[in-house]
Design a protein around this motif. Structure first.
Motif, mmCIF file in Angstrom:
data_model
loop_
_atom_site.group_PDB
_atom_site.id
_atom_site.type_symbol
_atom_site.label_atom_id
_atom_site.label_comp_id
_atom_site.label_asym_id
_atom_site.label_seq_id
_atom_site.Cartn_x
_atom_site.Cartn_y
_atom_site.Cartn_z
ATOM 1 N N MET A 1 16.626 74.438 13.613
ATOM 2 C CA MET A 1 15.278 74.615 14.182
ATOM 3 C C MET A 1 14.322 73.623 13.505
ATOM 4 O O MET A 1 14.447 73.376 12.308
ATOM 5 N N GLY A 2 13.385 73.056 14.268
ATOM 6 C CA GLY A 2 12.429 72.109 13.684
ATOM 7 C C GLY A 2 11.465 72.777 12.713
ATOM 8 O O GLY A 2 11.314 74.001 12.731
ATOM 9 N N PRO A 3 10.776 71.987 11.864
ATOM 10 C CA PRO A 3 9.952 72.577 10.797
ATOM 11 C C PRO A 3 8.784 73.440 11.289
ATOM 12 O O PRO A 3 8.514 74.505 10.724
ATOM 13 N N MET A 4 8.091 73.000 12.349
ATOM 14 C CA MET A 4 6.936 73.778 12.828
ATOM 15 C C MET A 4 7.411 75.055 13.542
ATOM 16 O O MET A 4 6.828 76.126 13.393
ATOM 17 N N THR A 5 8.502 74.933 14.322
ATOM 18 C CA THR A 5 9.055 76.093 15.032
ATOM 19 C C THR A 5 9.581 77.113 14.025
ATOM 20 O O THR A 5 9.357 78.321 14.167
ATOM 21 N N LEU A 6 10.269 76.627 12.989
ATOM 22 C CA LEU A 6 10.824 77.508 11.951
ATOM 23 C C LEU A 6 9.702 78.305 11.281
ATOM 24 O O LEU A 6 9.812 79.507 11.073
ATOM 25 N N LYS A 7 8.597 77.602 10.984
ATOM 26 C CA LYS A 7 7.453 78.268 10.346
ATOM 27 C C LYS A 7 6.876 79.325 11.278
ATOM 28 O O LYS A 7 6.576 80.449 10.860
ATOM 29 N N SER A 8 6.730 78.977 12.572
ATOM 30 C CA SER A 8 6.073 79.928 13.475
ATOM 31 C C SER A 8 6.991 81.115 13.802
ATOM 32 O O SER A 8 6.524 82.217 14.008
ATOM 33 N N LYS A 9 8.321 80.899 13.810
ATOM 34 C CA LYS A 9 9.238 82.004 14.155
ATOM 35 C C LYS A 9 9.602 82.867 12.944
ATOM 36 O O LYS A 9 9.796 84.070 13.072
ATOM 37 N N THR A 10 9.759 82.253 11.767
ATOM 38 C CA THR A 10 10.290 82.999 10.615
ATOM 39 C C THR A 10 9.328 83.049 9.434
ATOM 40 O O THR A 10 9.555 83.782 8.476
ATOM 41 N N GLY A 11 8.267 82.210 9.466
ATOM 42 C CA GLY A 11 7.367 82.152 8.314
ATOM 43 C C GLY A 11 7.912 81.276 7.189
ATOM 44 O O GLY A 11 7.269 81.124 6.160
ATOM 45 N N ARG A 12 9.127 80.702 7.355
ATOM 46 C CA ARG A 12 9.689 79.847 6.293
ATOM 47 C C ARG A 12 9.082 78.453 6.371
ATOM 48 O O ARG A 12 9.081 77.813 7.413
ATOM 49 N N SER A 13 8.575 77.967 5.242
ATOM 50 C CA SER A 13 7.888 76.677 5.216
ATOM 51 C C SER A 13 8.853 75.543 4.917
ATOM 52 O O SER A 13 9.867 75.732 4.239
ATOM 53 N N ALA A 14 8.493 74.344 5.371
ATOM 54 C CA ALA A 14 9.201 73.146 4.926
ATOM 55 C C ALA A 14 8.896 72.930 3.445
ATOM 56 O O ALA A 14 7.870 73.393 2.940
ATOM 57 N N VAL A 15 9.794 72.225 2.752
ATOM 58 C CA VAL A 15 9.548 71.891 1.349
ATOM 59 C C VAL A 15 8.769 70.582 1.304
ATOM 60 O O VAL A 15 9.158 69.591 1.936
ATOM 61 N N ILE A 16 7.654 70.607 0.589
ATOM 62 C CA ILE A 16 6.839 69.404 0.476
ATOM 63 C C ILE A 16 7.245 68.668 -0.797
ATOM 64 O O ILE A 16 7.107 69.197 -1.894
ATOM 65 N N ASP A 17 7.809 67.485 -0.621
ATOM 66 C CA ASP A 17 8.404 66.785 -1.762
ATOM 67 C C ASP A 17 7.341 66.231 -2.700
ATOM 68 O O ASP A 17 6.409 65.560 -2.282
ATOM 69 N N VAL A 18 7.487 66.532 -4.001
ATOM 70 C CA VAL A 18 6.551 66.015 -5.014
ATOM 71 C C VAL A 18 7.232 64.935 -5.860
ATOM 72 O O VAL A 18 6.689 64.505 -6.877
ATOM 73 N N GLY A 19 8.430 64.501 -5.425
ATOM 74 C CA GLY A 19 9.193 63.528 -6.207
ATOM 75 C C GLY A 19 10.580 64.029 -6.565
ATOM 76 O O GLY A 19 11.404 63.306 -7.131
ATOM 77 N N THR A 20 10.854 65.297 -6.228
ATOM 78 C CA THR A 20 12.152 65.908 -6.563
ATOM 79 C C THR A 20 13.305 65.169 -5.889
ATOM 80 O O THR A 20 14.347 64.910 -6.507
ATOM 81 N N VAL A 21 13.138 64.817 -4.609
ATOM 82 C CA VAL A 21 14.233 64.187 -3.857
ATOM 83 C C VAL A 21 14.648 62.859 -4.500
ATOM 84 O O VAL A 21 15.840 62.563 -4.635
ATOM 85 N N GLY A 22 13.650 62.089 -4.943
ATOM 86 C CA GLY A 22 13.967 60.821 -5.616
ATOM 87 C C GLY A 22 14.817 61.049 -6.859
ATOM 88 O O GLY A 22 15.776 60.313 -7.126
ATOM 89 N N LEU A 23 14.501 62.092 -7.623
ATOM 90 C CA LEU A 23 15.266 62.386 -8.851
ATOM 91 C C LEU A 23 16.659 62.932 -8.515
ATOM 92 O O LEU A 23 17.613 62.698 -9.259
ATOM 93 N N ILE A 24 16.770 63.649 -7.381
ATOM 94 C CA ILE A 24 18.101 64.114 -6.940
ATOM 95 C C ILE A 24 18.959 62.916 -6.548
ATOM 96 O O ILE A 24 20.127 62.808 -6.922
ATOM 97 N N LYS A 25 18.361 61.961 -5.821
ATOM 98 C CA LYS A 25 19.110 60.764 -5.399
ATOM 99 C C LYS A 25 19.576 59.943 -6.602
ATOM 100 O O LYS A 25 20.648 59.348 -6.579
ATOM 101 N N LYS A 26 18.747 59.931 -7.663
ATOM 102 C CA LYS A 26 19.131 59.168 -8.867
ATOM 103 C C LYS A 26 20.117 59.929 -9.739
ATOM 104 O O LYS A 26 20.580 59.413 -10.752
ATOM 105 N N GLY A 27 20.379 61.185 -9.385
ATOM 106 C CA GLY A 27 21.307 61.983 -10.198
ATOM 107 C C GLY A 27 20.651 62.615 -11.412
ATOM 108 O O GLY A 27 21.316 63.203 -12.262
ATOM 109 N N ILE A 28 19.319 62.487 -11.512
ATOM 110 C CA ILE A 28 18.607 63.067 -12.670
ATOM 111 C C ILE A 28 18.529 64.590 -12.511
ATOM 112 O O ILE A 28 18.680 65.339 -13.473
ATOM 113 N N ILE A 29 18.284 65.056 -11.269
ATOM 114 C CA ILE A 29 18.360 66.492 -10.978
ATOM 115 C C ILE A 29 19.650 66.724 -10.195
ATOM 116 O O ILE A 29 19.911 66.049 -9.200
#
Length: 382
Positions: free
Chosen positions: A253-281
């Protein structure tokens, strides 16, 4: 026994917004709060680097804007100051340290009777009211899942509500359980402070930037949600690439539809994904069991940790004290009716801030409730 027109339970943003809307109509109310201050979640249980994840235009309470020079994404300290100014502007005087023990509807008298505990004086206080507003929040009790062997864990176990900063965890092996906004931001904060950080990502999540979410919410006022979702997912793919090989899958389900149907929010990246890609997290899937300091994951991998942070959210506790609320709340203390009709029950019962729509939802609830009470009172006196 105190007889009041409207009783609001909870002095978080939802209770304050409802109080302000009622006072605009000169409808008298009493607001009770079990903590010693308003908005205790924001004051006492939010981590230091927290900012509102949505742009300020989606986060205002009714009848009062942010200062003109406020940044687009409001930091925690500024939001708390905004709430204090709001309390002052609408002269909201809550009865603090007052914990509601039961609320029952009296069919003969056609009113709600409430028993509360005044914790400062150790006395019982009783109220009767025609209108009862449940504004005690979705986040009133910490939710820690049952994991086999958790009680045997030899290190520290904390809930995200007690987490302030990664400073004290430098050099430690820390496992963050939960991949919502808090979990991902805490993982980033830990890694930035030198902790060896692993995050558990069990379910599919949408990862977005805050600019994309702002764009999505703005477009959703004009365009169909599925169209907005397609644009957001395309943009997120361009921005982050395919994250599935890093253990991050995207929901069907897309992010806006998911929010409106289930109340679950998209994750707003603060830099975590970059650290996951580098293997730091590091990313792991579900936990199967815990033995001492060893956590075993469902892929059979075993890793030793010093600390586990549960960013697994909260639960509503309303249905523990609210009797006769079945017309409005389910067994989890959340609304039965779909948004946007979730806010009204039977017999003068309402809820504010339980629709899983953040501060924008709170503002809408408060206005709806005040308008409805005003029209009922008008009909009674007419």
């Amino acid at each position: 026994m105190e007889n009041v027109v409207v009783l609001i339970i909870g002095a978080g943003p939802a209770g304050l917004a409802t109080a302000a809307c009622l006072s605009r109509f000169s409808i008298p109310y009493v607001i009770v709060e079990r903590e010693s201050c308003s908005a205790s979640l924001w004051r006492n249980r939010a981590y230091d680097r927290l900012k509102l994840h949505l742009a300020k235009e989606f986060c205002e309470l009714p009848h009062m804007s942010y200062p003109l020079d406020a940044p687009t994404y409001i930091p925690k300290t500024l939001f708390v100051k905004y709430l204090d100014d709001y309390v002052e502007r609408f002269n909201i005087q809550a009865k603090y340290l007052t914990s509601v023990e039961s609320s029952t509807f009296d069919n003969d008298e056609k009113c709600w009777s409430i028993v509360a505990h005044d914790m400062a004086k150790s006395t019982i206080v009783r109220f009767t009211t025609k209108f009862l507003v449940v504004a005690s929040g979705e986040n009133s009790a910490e939710n820690i899942p049952m994991i086999p062997g958790l009680q045997s864990f030899s290190g520290d176990v904390i809930h995200s509500s007690s987490y302030k900063s990664g400073k004290s965890y430098s050099g430690m092996n820390v496992l963050v359980v939960g991949s919502g906004n808090s979990g991902m931001e805490i993982a980033y904060d830990l890694a930035a402070h030198g902790a060896n950080t692993t995050v558990v990502i069990r379910s599919p999540i949408h990862v977005m930037t805050k600019e994309l979410i702002r764009l999505g919410m703005t477009l959703a006022r004009r365009l169909p949600l599925n169209l907005v979702d397609n644009l957001l997912v395309m943009a997120a793919n361009l921005r982050f690439g395919d994250l599935s090989r890093y253990g991050i899958r995207r929901p069907k389900m897309g992010p806006m539809t998911l929010k409106s149907k289930t109340g679950r929010s998209a994750v707003i990246d603060v830099g975590t994904v970059g650290l996951i890609k580098k293997g730091i997290i590091k990313v792991q899937g579900s936990i199967s069991k815990i033995m001492g300091d060893i956590v075993e994951f469902q892929c059979s991998k075993k890793i030793s940790f010093d600390v586990i942070v549960f960013a697994t959210g909260y639960k509503s506790t309303a249905n523990i004290w609210l009797k006769n609320g079945e017309s409005m709340l389910n067994g989890n203390g959340l609304p039965i009716k779909e948004y946007p009709n979730h806010w009204k029950g039977e017999n003068g019962l309402y809820c504010a801030g339980l629709g899983r729509r953040g501060l924008a939802g709170i503002a809408a609830d408060a206005k709806n409730i005040a308008n409805d009470i005003k029209s009922v009172i008008g009909a009674m006196s007419g």
